[in-house]
Design an enzyme around this catalytic site. Sequence first.
Site, PDB file in Angstrom:
ATOM      1  N   HIS A  56       0.832  -1.206   0.000  1.00  0.00           N
ATOM      2  CA  HIS A  56       0.000   0.000   0.000  1.00  0.00           C
ATOM      3  C   HIS A  56       0.870   1.261   0.000  1.00  0.00           C
ATOM      4  CE1 HIS A  56      -4.066   1.637   1.589  1.00  0.00           C
ATOM      5  NE2 HIS A  56      -3.387   2.624   1.019  1.00  0.00           N
ATOM      6  N   ASP A 303       0.762   2.485   3.781  1.00  0.00           N
ATOM      7  CA  ASP A 303      -0.135   3.586   3.388  1.00  0.00           C
ATOM      8  C   ASP A 303       0.662   4.897   3.301  1.00  0.00           C
ATOM      9  OD1 ASP A 303      -2.331   4.993   2.557  1.00  0.00           O
ATOM     10  OD2 ASP A 303      -3.468   4.783   4.428  1.00  0.00           O
ATOM     11  N   PRO A 321      -5.753  14.035   4.458  1.00  0.00           N
ATOM     12  CA  PRO A 321      -5.341  12.954   5.350  1.00  0.00           C
ATOM     13  C   PRO A 321      -4.155  12.198   4.761  1.00  0.00           C
ATOM     14  CG  PRO A 321      -7.249  12.262   4.079  1.00  0.00           C
ATOM     15  CD  PRO A 321      -6.942  13.692   3.661  1.00  0.00           C
TER      16      PRO A 321
HETATM   17  C1  NCD Z   1      -4.591   8.495   1.325  1.00  0.00           C
HETATM   18  C2  NCD Z   1      -3.912   9.396   0.317  1.00  0.00           C
HETATM   19  O1  NCD Z   1      -3.438  10.472   0.710  1.00  0.00           O
HETATM   20  O2  NCD Z   1      -3.829   9.042  -0.870  1.00  0.00           O
HETATM   21  N1  NCD Z   1      -4.630   9.151   2.592  1.00  0.00           N
HETATM   22  C3  NCD Z   1      -4.709   8.540   3.782  1.00  0.00           C
HETATM   23  O3  NCD Z   1      -4.898   9.227   4.781  1.00  0.00           O
HETATM   24  N2  NCD Z   1      -4.593   7.246   3.897  1.00  0.00           N
HETATM   25  C4  NCD Z   1      -5.917   8.152   0.788  1.00  0.00           C
HETATM   26  C5  NCD Z   1      -6.971   7.888   1.799  1.00  0.00           C
HETATM   27  O4  NCD Z   1      -7.121   6.727   2.209  1.00  0.00           O
HETATM   28  O5  NCD Z   1      -7.676   8.814   2.172  1.00  0.00           O
END
Ligand code: NCD
Length: 433
Positions: A56, A303, A321
């Site tokens: 991810h 992520d 975010p």
């Molecule tokens: C992700 C992003 O910035 O692409 N951000 C996150 O906080 N995980 C996408 C998302 O899930 O909002």
Amino acid sequence: MTDLLIKSADLVGRGRQDVLVRDGRVAEIGSIAKAGSATVVDADGLVLLPGLVDLHTHLREPGREDAETVHSGTRAAAKGGYTAVCAMANSYPVADTAGVVEQVAALGKAAGYADVQPVGAVSVGLEGRQLAEIGAMARSAAAVRMFSDDGHCVSDPILMRRALEYVKTFGGLIAQHAEEPRLTEGAQMNEGAVSAELGLPGWPAVAEEAIIARDVLLAEYTGARVHFCHVSTARSVDIIREAKARGANVTAEVCPHHLLLTDEAARTYDPVYKVNPPLRREADVAVLRGALAEGVIDAVATDHAPHAPQDKDCEWAAARPGMLGLETALSITVLALGGPAEADWDTIAERTSRTPARIAGLEAHGRDPKPGTEANFTLVDPAATWTVVPGELASLSRNTPYAGMELPVTVQATFLRGRATVLNGKIAEETTE
Ligand code: NCD
């Protein structure tokens, strides 16, 4: 390519060994005195892990090259010990066609720091209305197997069902960003005591749990594979545990930040702590740690979500975010699993490399060295510590929640098919050796 001799590395489960690499593959393991003109890397005191694999990663290219590029993001990956990353589809344009996924894969190859496996979008434009060109992406040169609308939930149950039926025909899987959108409209942080005190609109745990419960049922009904992205609540763990006990074809990942940080961080109003799904309660963190150790949660996934300064250095409600993850993930995982003195490297290799490689179908990755396997490894110093200095990160962005923190474990070297991408803790081309 010159041969490589790694001397005295601690191989997980096999003690101290020398590893000889020829033409990008492991040639021999044992006690190897010398090997002609091979470059020798002294790995005394270092643990050799199969190269880390991230399920991810947001690489932001095409479209937001001010926040990250495939080049900068894969340099950050290599520094974090990764040899392969799965690039999420929420770029501009969205990776919902064969053309875009092929472009991302080609950029990864050209950069050469880590293998880049594009993730295809489930729906056109991530809009959740019409299936994307899933078959064309699967048949493309990028050979996409994992599809996700990450950043958005595939909330329409009929779209999810059709996507599952489709990917099942070629052994693919759907990676679900579990967030029932009607329950999170306007949400800014975890819904609970802290959001009530701060007066910020809450993102309730049940918005994640409801989708996970539904998709477990859809996975069982269709017989297709579902992977749950960034699982963040204790009840989600319960649902996944029960599903696995019944034999459902589901897997799950947890992010390092959900293993360490809590919604208490929102009291600072520093948007570096704003992330989706949000930081949860201490009780969730404890359950996630246990589930990762046990294997109910299969993998750690970063992520990694780089954001440009204008998207983060603003008031909480306006900030995007997401937080950086690639360069700190291994250290945070070690912390969350009991600290460096207690580190169980076999479990760490399982959750950060072997299992994610298996989930993504990356056959050359996640393999412990044995003669014939590709030399994709990382060498880590289990006794060292380092301090996170945002300006020293390889990522183009600076939104790390760990700035100034001292973390355990350093990545000393990363090898992709026997070529050092990181050596002596630095991106290889920056080293003097
Ligand atoms: C992700 C992003 O910035 O692409 N951000 C996150 O906080 N995980 C996408 C998302 O899930 O909002």
